[in-house]
Design an enzyme around this catalytic site. Structure first.
Site, PDB file in Angstrom:
ATOM      1  N   PRO A  89      49.969  49.387  42.578  1.00 51.76           N
ATOM      2  CA  PRO A  89      49.685  50.232  41.408  1.00 51.76           C
ATOM      3  C   PRO A  89      50.849  51.154  41.062  1.00 51.76           C
ATOM      4  O   PRO A  89      50.873  51.745  39.987  1.00 51.76           O
ATOM      5  CB  PRO A  89      48.445  51.019  41.826  1.00 51.76           C
ATOM      6  CG  PRO A  89      48.462  51.010  43.320  1.00 51.76           C
ATOM      7  CD  PRO A  89      49.073  49.702  43.702  1.00 51.76           C
ATOM      8  N   GLU A 116      45.494  51.052  53.300  1.00 52.44           N
ATOM      9  CA  GLU A 116      46.243  52.127  52.645  1.00 52.44           C
ATOM     10  C   GLU A 116      47.603  51.657  52.126  1.00 52.44           C
ATOM     11  O   GLU A 116      48.430  52.460  51.709  1.00 52.44           O
ATOM     12  CB  GLU A 116      46.442  53.296  53.622  1.00 52.44           C
ATOM     13  CG  GLU A 116      45.168  54.050  53.919  1.00 52.44           C
ATOM     14  CD  GLU A 116      44.550  54.640  52.657  1.00 52.44           C
ATOM     15  OE1 GLU A 116      45.236  55.358  51.925  1.00 52.44           O
ATOM     16  OE2 GLU A 116      43.357  54.359  52.411  1.00 52.44           O
ATOM     17  N   ARG A 154      51.362  29.270  32.655  1.00 53.95           N
ATOM     18  CA  ARG A 154      51.115  28.698  31.334  1.00 53.95           C
ATOM     19  C   ARG A 154      52.368  28.712  30.455  1.00 53.95           C
ATOM     20  O   ARG A 154      52.389  28.083  29.389  1.00 53.95           O
ATOM     21  CB  ARG A 154      49.957  29.418  30.657  1.00 53.95           C
ATOM     22  CG  ARG A 154      50.199  30.862  30.345  1.00 53.95           C
ATOM     23  CD  ARG A 154      48.900  31.610  30.013  1.00 53.95           C
ATOM     24  NE  ARG A 154      48.066  30.895  29.083  1.00 53.95           N
ATOM     25  CZ  ARG A 154      48.257  30.883  27.769  1.00 53.95           C
ATOM     26  NH1 ARG A 154      49.282  31.549  27.265  1.00 53.95           N
ATOM     27  NH2 ARG A 154      47.449  30.224  26.965  1.00 53.95           N
ATOM     28  N   ASP A 169      50.697  32.979  21.360  1.00 53.12           N
ATOM     29  CA  ASP A 169      49.768  33.895  22.015  1.00 53.12           C
ATOM     30  C   ASP A 169      50.029  35.331  21.602  1.00 53.12           C
ATOM     31  O   ASP A 169      51.132  35.695  21.186  1.00 53.12           O
ATOM     32  CB  ASP A 169      49.919  33.812  23.539  1.00 53.12           C
ATOM     33  CG  ASP A 169      49.270  32.566  24.095  1.00 53.12           C
ATOM     34  OD1 ASP A 169      48.427  31.975  23.408  1.00 53.12           O
ATOM     35  OD2 ASP A 169      49.619  32.172  25.220  1.00 53.12           O
TER      36      ASP A 169
END
Length: 246
Positions: A89, A116, A154, A169
């Site tokens: 993150p 963690e 893809r 897209d």
């Protein structure tokens, strides 16, 4: 292209690699994919992959030894150096542009953490890049890795049935994709735009461009700041702005 995922839960990838487009791409030899349990690279009898953090605190931290051993093993005898990615993150946000960049690599090694997180030495000395799906925290890196593999795969030649699909897209052009319709042309009185039945390809392309601009203007106006816009695009956007309620 080769994907190697280092995870404590390789079984999570069984269905993912054996379904839909991923299954076909692997069967055609366009992609090689493996989920490897880095617990197999431990050396103690308990196969320990984590330990308590120095300095105290809650949770457990993933040890550096098995991860270093696993990555070094995967790099061995490779003619090109793989890119090692950490699912984190704290990393760079994953975007369509990033997917396009990563699709040029010959091999990606993806580290999926738990608990963690990783010993900092893994981040500093083993990983090339940290990638984040967004500003939130998941229980592990497996789901982000699957999302990234799907998005990158893809873009590879031959993976999609229609080679132009990925080019149109959302985000590939810098804009959101235009609306799509199929048969029937009239469903419960809900009709598709007449221009799509006209057979005039130039008019259809203009309509699609306008609708792409319109959708981006209303839903993701931030994308317009960096999109490659023509004079005609800017004139259409100016018209949309005039139509906005004051």
């Amino acid at each position: 292209m080769r994907f190697d995922v280092l995870t404590l839960f390789p079984e999570m990838f069984t269905g993912f690699f054996s379904s839909s487009i991923m299954k076909r791409a692997i069967a055609k030899g366009l992609i090689t994919a493996s989920a490897i349990n880095f617990r197999d690279y431990t050396t103690d009898k308990h196969r320990t992959v984590d330990d308590t953090p120095y300095g105290g605190g809650g949770g457990m931290v993933l040890k550096p030894e098995p991860l270093f051993q696993a990555v070094e093993d995967l790099k061995r005898d490779q003619t090109e150096s793989p890119r090692v990615l950490m699912m984190s993150p704290q990393g760079e946000p994953f975007t369509q542009h990033k997917a396009e960049e990563l699709s040029t690599a010959s091999q990606l090694i993806m580290l999926c953490g738990h608990y963690e997180g990783f010993d900092e030495r893994v981040r500093e000395h083993l990983v090339d890049e940290e990638i984040s799906l967004g500003d939130y925290v998941l229980t592990g890196g497996e789901l982000p890795a699957m999302v990234m593999i799907d998005s990158i795969s893809r873009l590879l030649p031959g993976v999609l049935g229609n080679e132009s699909s990925a080019d149109e897209d959302s985000f590939s052009t810098g804009l959101l994709e235009y609306p799509q319709y199929t048969r029937p042309a009239d469903f419960r009185g809900l009709k598709i735009p007449d221009v799509l039945l006209s057979g005039h390809h130039r008019q259809i392309e203009e309509w699609r461009r306008h609708e792409s601009l319109r959708r981006t203007f209303h839903r993701r106006p931030d994308l317009l700041e960096t999109a490659d816009l023509t004079k005609a695009d800017r004139a259409f956007l100016a018209k949309l702005l005039e139509e906005e309620p004051s």
